[in-house]
Design a protein around this motif. Structure first.
Motif, short mmCIF file in Angstrom:
data_model
loop_
_atom_site.label_atom_id
_atom_site.label_comp_id
_atom_site.label_asym_id
_atom_site.label_seq_id
_atom_site.Cartn_x
_atom_site.Cartn_y
_atom_site.Cartn_z
N LEU A 54 88.12 49.15 22.46
CA LEU A 54 86.85 48.60 22.95
C LEU A 54 86.17 47.76 21.88
O LEU A 54 85.63 46.69 22.17
CB LEU A 54 85.92 49.74 23.41
N GLY A 57 88.25 44.50 21.42
CA GLY A 57 88.37 43.63 22.57
C GLY A 57 87.08 43.48 23.36
O GLY A 57 86.35 42.51 23.21
N PHE A 58 86.77 44.49 24.16
CA PHE A 58 85.69 44.36 25.13
C PHE A 58 84.33 44.14 24.48
O PHE A 58 83.55 43.29 24.92
CB PHE A 58 85.64 45.61 26.01
N MET A 238 96.39 38.11 26.30
CA MET A 238 96.35 39.57 26.39
C MET A 238 97.39 40.18 25.46
O MET A 238 97.10 41.12 24.70
CB MET A 238 96.61 40.03 27.83
N GLY A 242 96.48 41.55 21.68
CA GLY A 242 96.84 42.97 21.61
C GLY A 242 97.77 43.26 20.45
O GLY A 242 97.56 44.20 19.67
N ILE A 368 89.62 37.81 29.82
CA ILE A 368 90.84 38.51 30.23
C ILE A 368 91.72 38.82 29.02
O ILE A 368 92.15 39.96 28.83
CB ILE A 368 91.62 37.68 31.25
N GLY A 371 89.32 40.40 25.87
CA GLY A 371 88.64 41.59 26.36
C GLY A 371 89.57 42.63 26.93
O GLY A 371 89.35 43.83 26.77
N GLY A 372 90.65 42.18 27.60
CA GLY A 372 91.54 43.14 28.24
C GLY A 372 92.73 43.55 27.42
O GLY A 372 93.15 44.71 27.46
N GLY A 373 93.28 42.62 26.62
CA GLY A 373 94.53 42.89 25.93
C GLY A 373 94.44 43.99 24.89
O GLY A 373 95.26 44.93 24.88
N TYR A 375 92.12 46.32 24.45
CA TYR A 375 91.79 47.62 25.05
C TYR A 375 92.98 48.18 25.83
O TYR A 375 93.28 49.37 25.75
CB TYR A 375 90.58 47.49 25.98
N ALA A 376 93.67 47.31 26.59
CA ALA A 376 94.78 47.79 27.41
C ALA A 376 95.89 48.39 26.56
O ALA A 376 96.41 49.48 26.87
CB ALA A 376 95.33 46.64 28.26
N SER A 400 104.15 45.75 27.48
CA SER A 400 103.21 44.65 27.71
C SER A 400 103.86 43.28 27.64
O SER A 400 103.23 42.28 28.00
CB SER A 400 102.07 44.71 26.67
#
Length: 425
Positions: A54, A57-58, A238, A242, A368, A371-373, A375-376, A400
């Motif tokens: 978080l 990323g987010f 992402m 990541g 995307i 923010g998403g990579g 955290y994912a 991934s």
């Protein structure tokens, strides 16, 4: 021949480009330093991989992506150089504040501030480069500017790892934050906005009207190439963000590196592979794109297609020496998209709307991708920990890689659409 292409080059354009690069290096030093400091921060503040994801990323991407749009519109209508300068001061100050954090929420809020500040830096910089450099040189100029990503990321990783291992992770944040604040007056002294374009020779005193945000968004929304390029870049980001964030932790957990070894290994990959990839993308796009605009999308698509299996080989490698080579090649391929795609986005709108168009692209890409990579990959690692233990992060990265397949497909579709959507100057 276009008017811009035939006009005498501005003698200050290289100075402007170098200063924009310096600012972008600080942008990514501040952004990437969190990845190499993840281990000591997690230990000190008792954070799990999901919470760290978080922060990386987010927390950063939420306001970085959304605030960038109104700030870009403001830059188009006022002064691009002033917006960049004020933004640099803001994100550097909040980076220094990260060093004062005592718990998750303290550092979360500080990272939000970093995101707000950096929101005003990139899109106006793209637009300034578009103002100073003609169409046939723009991909290379944007690639040179984009060297800030591997250079800033590599320096952030190496500098952060050294300071954290010899002093403290908090000092690392203080150091890079205060250095960023110090270069603000130098930047503003050397960087000026280009004069606003004239409406016509018959009315030379009147500047061209600035398209409203709604108007620019409407133009882009009707162009298929914008959507293919934006979501293709977002899928690749992402994975890229990541891996960039979590690879130092993988090196520590799965390869037995200490903090300094991980920073040196990853920093070298970023600097060597990243610089080659960024420059190669710009050169290829300008050369091939002059024959067929579709190559501005196809060059990145081929790079994503080739990069996925090479990343897989590096992730599953058992020897760090072999892993270095296997990571170096796909790292170069991962950066090829920057010059071609960023140049293509500049050519989907009229010059007066470049900052806004870039910000709308970055809204999709970063919300995307960034923010998403991060955290994912962290969340998947937490999910897989009961099964794979310390190797969970390795498998999270491996699964991934499917994102690169999707990115390659979208870039393939973007090529033909670019032929129709391109705005000549």
């Amino acid at each position: 021949m276009s008017t811009q292409a035939s006009a005498k080059p501005d003698p200050n354009r290289n100075t402007v480009l170098v200063m924009l690069l310096v600012v972008y290096i600080f942008n990514f030093v501040d952004r990437q330093i969190l990845s190499i400091l993840a281990a000591p921060i997690q230990e000190d503040l008792q954070l799990d991989d999901g919470e760290m994801g978080l922060l990386g990323g987010f927390a950063f991407a939420l306001l970085y992506s959304t605030v960038a749009v109104p700030l870009a519109a403001l830059a188009d209508r006022t002064s691009r150089s002033w917006v960049i300068a004020i933004s640099l001061a803001a994100w550097s100050g909040f980076t220094a504040l990260c060093g004062l954090a005592q718990n998750f929420w303290h550092i979360f809020l500080a990272r939000l501030g970093v995101g707000i500040g950096e929101a005003g830096g990139v899109a106006p910089s793209y637009a300034l480069i578009g103002d100073y450099f003609p169409s046939e040189q723009r991909a290379r100029a944007l690639s040179f500017y984009s060297l800030g990503i591997p250079l800033g990321s590599g320096l952030g990783v190496m500098l952060g790892g050294y300071i954290a291992s010899t002093v403290d992770w908090r000092v690392a944040f203080f150091t890079v934050g205060l250095l960023g604040v110090a270069i603000v007056p130098i930047f503003k002294l050397l960087v000026r906005d280009k004069q606003k374009p004239k409406v016509s020779a018959d009315n030379p005193s009147t500047v061209a009207p600035m398209p409203a945000l709604k108007e620019t968004a409407g133009v882009l929304a009707r162009k298929k190439s914008f959507w293919f390029l934006s979501f293709g870049a977002a899928m690749s980001s992402m994975l890229g963000y990541g891996i960039a964030f979590w690879l130092p932790s993988l090196l520590i957990r799965s390869f037995g590196f200490d903090l300094v070894q991980a920073s040196q290994f990853f920093g070298a990959i970023l600097l060597l592979g990243g610089v080659v990839g960024v420059l190669a993308g710009g050169v290829l796009a300008d050369r091939l794109g002059g024959r067929d605009r579709a190559f501005y999308a196809w060059v990145p698509g081929v790079a994503f297609f080739l990069g996925a299996p090479l990343f897989a080989a590096g992730i599953t490698s058992a020897e760090w020496q072999i892993a270095f080579v296997l990571f170096l090649l796909p790292q170069a391929l991962a950066y090829i998209w920057l010059g071609p795609v960023l140049s293509a986005i500049q050519h989907l709108v009229v010059p007066a709307a470049r900052s806004t168009a870039s910000a709308l692209f970055l809204l999709i890409n970063n919300l995307i991708g960034l923010g998403g990579g991060i955290y994912a990959l962290g969340a998947v690692s937490d999910f897989l920990t009961p099964t794979y233990g310390d190797e969970a992060l390795r498998y999270s990265m491996l699964y991934s890689l499917v994102l690169y397949g999707g990115a390659a497909l979208l870039m393939a579709l973007a090529g033909p659409a670019l032929r129709k959507d391109w705005v000549a100057e």
